[in-house]
Design a protein around this motif. Sequence first.
Motif, PDB file in Angstrom:
ATOM      1  N   TYR A 119      -1.137  23.444 -26.091  1.00  0.00           N
ATOM      2  CA  TYR A 119      -0.120  22.387 -26.093  1.00  0.00           C
ATOM      3  C   TYR A 119       1.275  22.984 -25.877  1.00  0.00           C
ATOM      4  O   TYR A 119       2.182  22.351 -25.348  1.00  0.00           O
ATOM      5  CB  TYR A 119      -0.206  21.580 -27.385  1.00  0.00           C
ATOM      6  CG  TYR A 119       0.597  20.313 -27.385  1.00  0.00           C
ATOM      7  CD1 TYR A 119       1.322  19.927 -28.507  1.00  0.00           C
ATOM      8  CD2 TYR A 119       0.675  19.495 -26.254  1.00  0.00           C
ATOM      9  CE1 TYR A 119       2.080  18.768 -28.515  1.00  0.00           C
ATOM     10  CE2 TYR A 119       1.434  18.349 -26.247  1.00  0.00           C
ATOM     11  CZ  TYR A 119       2.132  17.987 -27.389  1.00  0.00           C
ATOM     12  OH  TYR A 119       2.899  16.846 -27.387  1.00  0.00           O
ATOM     13  N   HIS A 125       6.525  22.787 -20.265  1.00  0.00           N
ATOM     14  CA  HIS A 125       6.654  21.968 -19.041  1.00  0.00           C
ATOM     15  C   HIS A 125       7.507  20.740 -19.327  1.00  0.00           C
ATOM     16  O   HIS A 125       8.451  20.423 -18.604  1.00  0.00           O
ATOM     17  CB  HIS A 125       5.266  21.552 -18.558  1.00  0.00           C
ATOM     18  CG  HIS A 125       5.223  20.264 -17.809  1.00  0.00           C
ATOM     19  ND1 HIS A 125       5.506  20.162 -16.476  1.00  0.00           N
ATOM     20  CD2 HIS A 125       4.952  19.001 -18.219  1.00  0.00           C
ATOM     21  CE1 HIS A 125       5.388  18.900 -16.099  1.00  0.00           C
ATOM     22  NE2 HIS A 125       5.061  18.182 -17.118  1.00  0.00           N
ATOM     23  N   SER A 260       6.199  14.151 -29.387  1.00  0.00           N
ATOM     24  CA  SER A 260       6.026  12.969 -28.512  1.00  0.00           C
ATOM     25  C   SER A 260       7.083  11.895 -28.770  1.00  0.00           C
ATOM     26  O   SER A 260       7.734  11.424 -27.830  1.00  0.00           O
ATOM     27  CB  SER A 260       4.618  12.414 -28.665  1.00  0.00           C
ATOM     28  OG  SER A 260       3.698  13.334 -28.092  1.00  0.00           O
ATOM     29  N   ASN A 404       3.818   8.139 -20.310  1.00  0.00           N
ATOM     30  CA  ASN A 404       4.825   9.190 -20.055  1.00  0.00           C
ATOM     31  C   ASN A 404       5.036   9.394 -18.567  1.00  0.00           C
ATOM     32  O   ASN A 404       6.152   9.517 -18.079  1.00  0.00           O
ATOM     33  CB  ASN A 404       4.353  10.520 -20.648  1.00  0.00           C
ATOM     34  CG  ASN A 404       4.793  10.657 -22.078  1.00  0.00           C
ATOM     35  OD1 ASN A 404       5.674   9.945 -22.518  1.00  0.00           O
ATOM     36  ND2 ASN A 404       4.150  11.552 -22.784  1.00  0.00           N
ATOM     37  N   ARG A 452      -2.281   9.245 -10.721  1.00  0.00           N
ATOM     38  CA  ARG A 452      -2.207   9.891 -12.037  1.00  0.00           C
ATOM     39  C   ARG A 452      -2.285   8.873 -13.155  1.00  0.00           C
ATOM     40  O   ARG A 452      -3.087   8.985 -14.077  1.00  0.00           O
ATOM     41  CB  ARG A 452      -0.919  10.703 -12.129  1.00  0.00           C
ATOM     42  CG  ARG A 452      -0.564  11.232 -13.518  1.00  0.00           C
ATOM     43  CD  ARG A 452      -1.488  12.357 -13.960  1.00  0.00           C
ATOM     44  NE  ARG A 452      -1.258  12.700 -15.340  1.00  0.00           N
ATOM     45  CZ  ARG A 452      -0.297  13.523 -15.764  1.00  0.00           C
ATOM     46  NH1 ARG A 452       0.508  14.077 -14.904  1.00  0.00           N
ATOM     47  NH2 ARG A 452      -0.148  13.773 -17.041  1.00  0.00           N
ATOM     48  N   GLN A 456      -5.771   8.552 -15.237  1.00  0.00           N
ATOM     49  CA  GLN A 456      -5.743   9.036 -16.620  1.00  0.00           C
ATOM     50  C   GLN A 456      -6.158   7.924 -17.586  1.00  0.00           C
ATOM     51  O   GLN A 456      -6.828   8.161 -18.583  1.00  0.00           O
ATOM     52  CB  GLN A 456      -4.356   9.576 -16.970  1.00  0.00           C
ATOM     53  CG  GLN A 456      -4.299  10.254 -18.335  1.00  0.00           C
ATOM     54  CD  GLN A 456      -3.177  11.274 -18.445  1.00  0.00           C
ATOM     55  OE1 GLN A 456      -2.738  11.842 -17.442  1.00  0.00           O
ATOM     56  NE2 GLN A 456      -2.711  11.522 -19.664  1.00  0.00           N
TER      57      GLN A 456
HETATM   58  C1  HEM Z   1       5.290  15.118 -11.064  1.00  0.00           C
HETATM   59  C2  HEM Z   1       4.383  15.862 -11.509  1.00  0.00           C
HETATM   60  C3  HEM Z   1       3.997  16.128 -12.947  1.00  0.00           C
HETATM   61  C4  HEM Z   1       2.807  16.638 -13.352  1.00  0.00           C
HETATM   62  C5  HEM Z   1       1.680  17.053 -12.462  1.00  0.00           C
HETATM   63  C6  HEM Z   1       2.828  16.694 -14.801  1.00  0.00           C
HETATM   64  C7  HEM Z   1       1.771  17.143 -15.576  1.00  0.00           C
HETATM   65  C8  HEM Z   1       1.720  17.000 -16.953  1.00  0.00           C
HETATM   66  C9  HEM Z   1       0.542  17.233 -17.765  1.00  0.00           C
HETATM   67  C10 HEM Z   1      -0.792  17.654 -17.245  1.00  0.00           C
HETATM   68  C11 HEM Z   1       0.859  16.965 -19.056  1.00  0.00           C
HETATM   69  C12 HEM Z   1      -0.047  17.050 -20.294  1.00  0.00           C
HETATM   70  C13 HEM Z   1      -0.989  15.916 -20.353  1.00  0.00           C
HETATM   71  C14 HEM Z   1      -0.360  14.643 -20.818  1.00  0.00           C
HETATM   72  O1  HEM Z   1       0.268  14.637 -21.867  1.00  0.00           O
HETATM   73  O2  HEM Z   1      -0.513  13.676 -20.127  1.00  0.00           O
HETATM   74  C15 HEM Z   1       2.243  16.593 -19.050  1.00  0.00           C
HETATM   75  C16 HEM Z   1       2.912  16.272 -20.183  1.00  0.00           C
HETATM   76  C17 HEM Z   1       4.264  16.053 -20.175  1.00  0.00           C
HETATM   77  N1  HEM Z   1       5.077  15.924 -19.065  1.00  0.00           N
HETATM   78 FE1  HEM Z   1       4.569  16.161 -17.165  1.00  0.00          FE
HETATM   79  N2  HEM Z   1       4.034  16.241 -15.267  1.00  0.00           N
HETATM   80  C18 HEM Z   1       4.774  15.886 -14.153  1.00  0.00           C
HETATM   81  C19 HEM Z   1       6.029  15.365 -14.141  1.00  0.00           C
HETATM   82  C20 HEM Z   1       6.779  15.242 -15.271  1.00  0.00           C
HETATM   83  C21 HEM Z   1       8.149  14.796 -15.279  1.00  0.00           C
HETATM   84  C22 HEM Z   1       8.956  14.381 -14.053  1.00  0.00           C
HETATM   85  C23 HEM Z   1       8.555  14.838 -16.580  1.00  0.00           C
HETATM   86  C24 HEM Z   1       9.886  14.481 -17.203  1.00  0.00           C
HETATM   87  C25 HEM Z   1      10.911  14.123 -16.636  1.00  0.00           C
HETATM   88  C26 HEM Z   1       7.442  15.307 -17.381  1.00  0.00           C
HETATM   89  C27 HEM Z   1       7.463  15.471 -18.743  1.00  0.00           C
HETATM   90  C28 HEM Z   1       6.345  15.691 -19.527  1.00  0.00           C
HETATM   91  C29 HEM Z   1       6.348  15.691 -20.981  1.00  0.00           C
HETATM   92  C30 HEM Z   1       7.557  15.484 -21.850  1.00  0.00           C
HETATM   93  C31 HEM Z   1       5.040  15.915 -21.384  1.00  0.00           C
HETATM   94  C32 HEM Z   1       4.518  16.049 -22.817  1.00  0.00           C
HETATM   95  C33 HEM Z   1       4.301  14.682 -23.379  1.00  0.00           C
HETATM   96  C34 HEM Z   1       3.796  14.688 -24.781  1.00  0.00           C
HETATM   97  O3  HEM Z   1       3.112  15.588 -25.158  1.00  0.00           O
HETATM   98  O4  HEM Z   1       4.145  13.745 -25.472  1.00  0.00           O
HETATM   99  N3  HEM Z   1       6.372  15.554 -16.554  1.00  0.00           N
HETATM  100  N4  HEM Z   1       2.753  16.611 -17.758  1.00  0.00           N
END
Ligand code: HEM
Length: 579
Positions: A119, A125, A260, A404, A452, A456
């Motif tokens: 995590y 990320h 979160s 998200n 996505r 999901q």
């Molecule tokens: C565009 C391609 C992106 C990919 C492939 C990607 C991929 C992922 C993955 C695999 C996770 C973990 C699984 C999940 O919690 O659903 C995740 C979590 C997260 N992503 Fe991304 N993401 C992307 C874009 C973004 C963007 C643009 C942001 C913010 C501006 C972002 C912010 C976050 C945050 C904050 C989490 C953690 C959420 C939590 O644990 O509550 N992601 N992302």
Amino acid sequence: MEINRNTIIKDLIESHPETLAVFKKYNLVIAGGVRGPNEPIAFFAKAHEVNYDILVQELNEAIAKGGGEAVEIPTLEEDKIYEKFVKTAIILTLTVGVTFGAIILSYIAVKLNFNSIYYSFIQAHGHAQIFGWVGLCIMGFALYIIPRVKNTELRHRNLTNICYGFIISGLVLRTILQPAPHHAFRFLVLISAICEIVAICLFAFIILQTIFASKEKPGIFDKFFKAGIIWLLISTLINFGMTLHLYKHDVLEIPKFIFSPFVHLYLFGFVFMFIFAINIRTVFAFLDIKPVREKAVNLTFWVLNISIPIYFIAHVLAHRSIIALRFSQGIVFPIAFALFSFIYGLRIFERSTKELQDVVMDRSYAKTIRTAYLWLIVTAVILLIMPFLGYDSDIQHRFHGSLNHAVTVGFITMMIIGYASKMIPTFKGIDMYSLRLSNMTFILLNTGCFLRVFSQILVGINGKPLFYAVMGASGWIELAALSIFGYNLWKTMNITQEVKSPAVGKLTEITKDTKVFDIVEQYPETLQVFLDFGFSQMANPVMRKTMGKVASVEMATKMHNVDIEKFLHVLNDKINSKK
Ligand code: HEM
């Protein structure tokens, strides 16, 4: 030059520099680089809430007068305050942001298991994306846009570089070190949060000083900016608390029940408030629709700002108290209501007023802005479904991840792309590097985001490997979309434009039509003649290079009430004395 609704401002300025004083009066040359806005007058008049007919009447009067007694001709300079923030945001999202996200997603898809990845990687990320990609874009745009919508100068401009230095240091340290199990360096995670606090306090100070220095009557968007700054400061303090937890307990992960809801506090608080503020001020002109419904927009402001702290506290305590759990389930309804009220207030899906239908201009950004609000509706719907899914169940986690993504990519990233594609060319007074690439980004990003978000959800409902595979692929489609966008915007930001001047041969005689720049360029000794006749501005090389390239001897002598015959005689004497 006959002025009509499609007259491009920079072309008019080029042929009639005396019109600059009129544009300056209406605060219309605040963007557009060294040559002025590359926009049709009718659009600019609507965007700046200026009466078109009165504006054109004054422009024609200025041209008829030909400048007359000492009309002040402002120098147009390009303000690049946003550039390093936006460029760094692009680098971050294409490295530790989307690329890292796509790798994580593919790994989860191959393992058919969301818990197969540490995590701490996901949090690294997430932090890089919300503070890096989104945070830096909003900071860069705000430093450029807020002084202009508030009709004032940016205060403490010299502090913006320090702010930039600290935020980048904090971001890089955090993203690299949070998942790294080297205990000797853990204190650097704490340092990263301190760097981010310093940067964000500087940003808040600069923005609030600029807003408070403005003499403009506060607009409905003002309070959104101020509330956004408060939520940014609160998020940064919570972020510091979370890194303190990482350091004190020597762990790599922040508990999910804190991380979160923190992400949502940052997004619904800081990011939504800034996006809503800029939308309120600009969307009516960008989409040629009626101005906002103030009641609905105000309702959103109060409901959202009252709900956010309840949302955060209730979610943090939900795993410990049934009351908090019920609050965390109930509070999503006022939040969803606030989002729908804003969409209604902004009139985003309403018909055009057709006021600008005769105006020829690129409107490709319009579909991107509207689509972003479609994704906000998807976000609100998923938010409303969440309380009906078993608390802390797998399916709820999947829906949470989809929510998200719908909000961070569908709404926020789409909005950043829509506005960057409109605003940055406007800031520079040019066109976007490639409209074809803009359209490719639009199609790919929506495709990737759709795959996505819904795959999901389907993974949550029945976990079929097919849905995992589609989900895994979606990250790479989104990476392609953002890479194309990054390239297109970077090329646009790198376009430099000089004031056009026709190539002139060797001047043998100076006439009333000769450009003053060419005279001094070819005969530097004539500069003194200009100064002797009172053309003090000619001492300024930037002035010579800009206005000098458009001002003829006739224009200059008219502006400064100089006897043209006498002046031409002395000038020609000077250049002939050289031969
Ligand atoms: C565009 C391609 C992106 C990919 C492939 C990607 C991929 C992922 C993955 C695999 C996770 C973990 C699984 C999940 O919690 O659903 C995740 C979590 C997260 N992503 Fe991304 N993401 C992307 C874009 C973004 C963007 C643009 C942001 C913010 C501006 C972002 C912010 C976050 C945050 C904050 C989490 C953690 C959420 C939590 O644990 O509550 N992601 N992302």
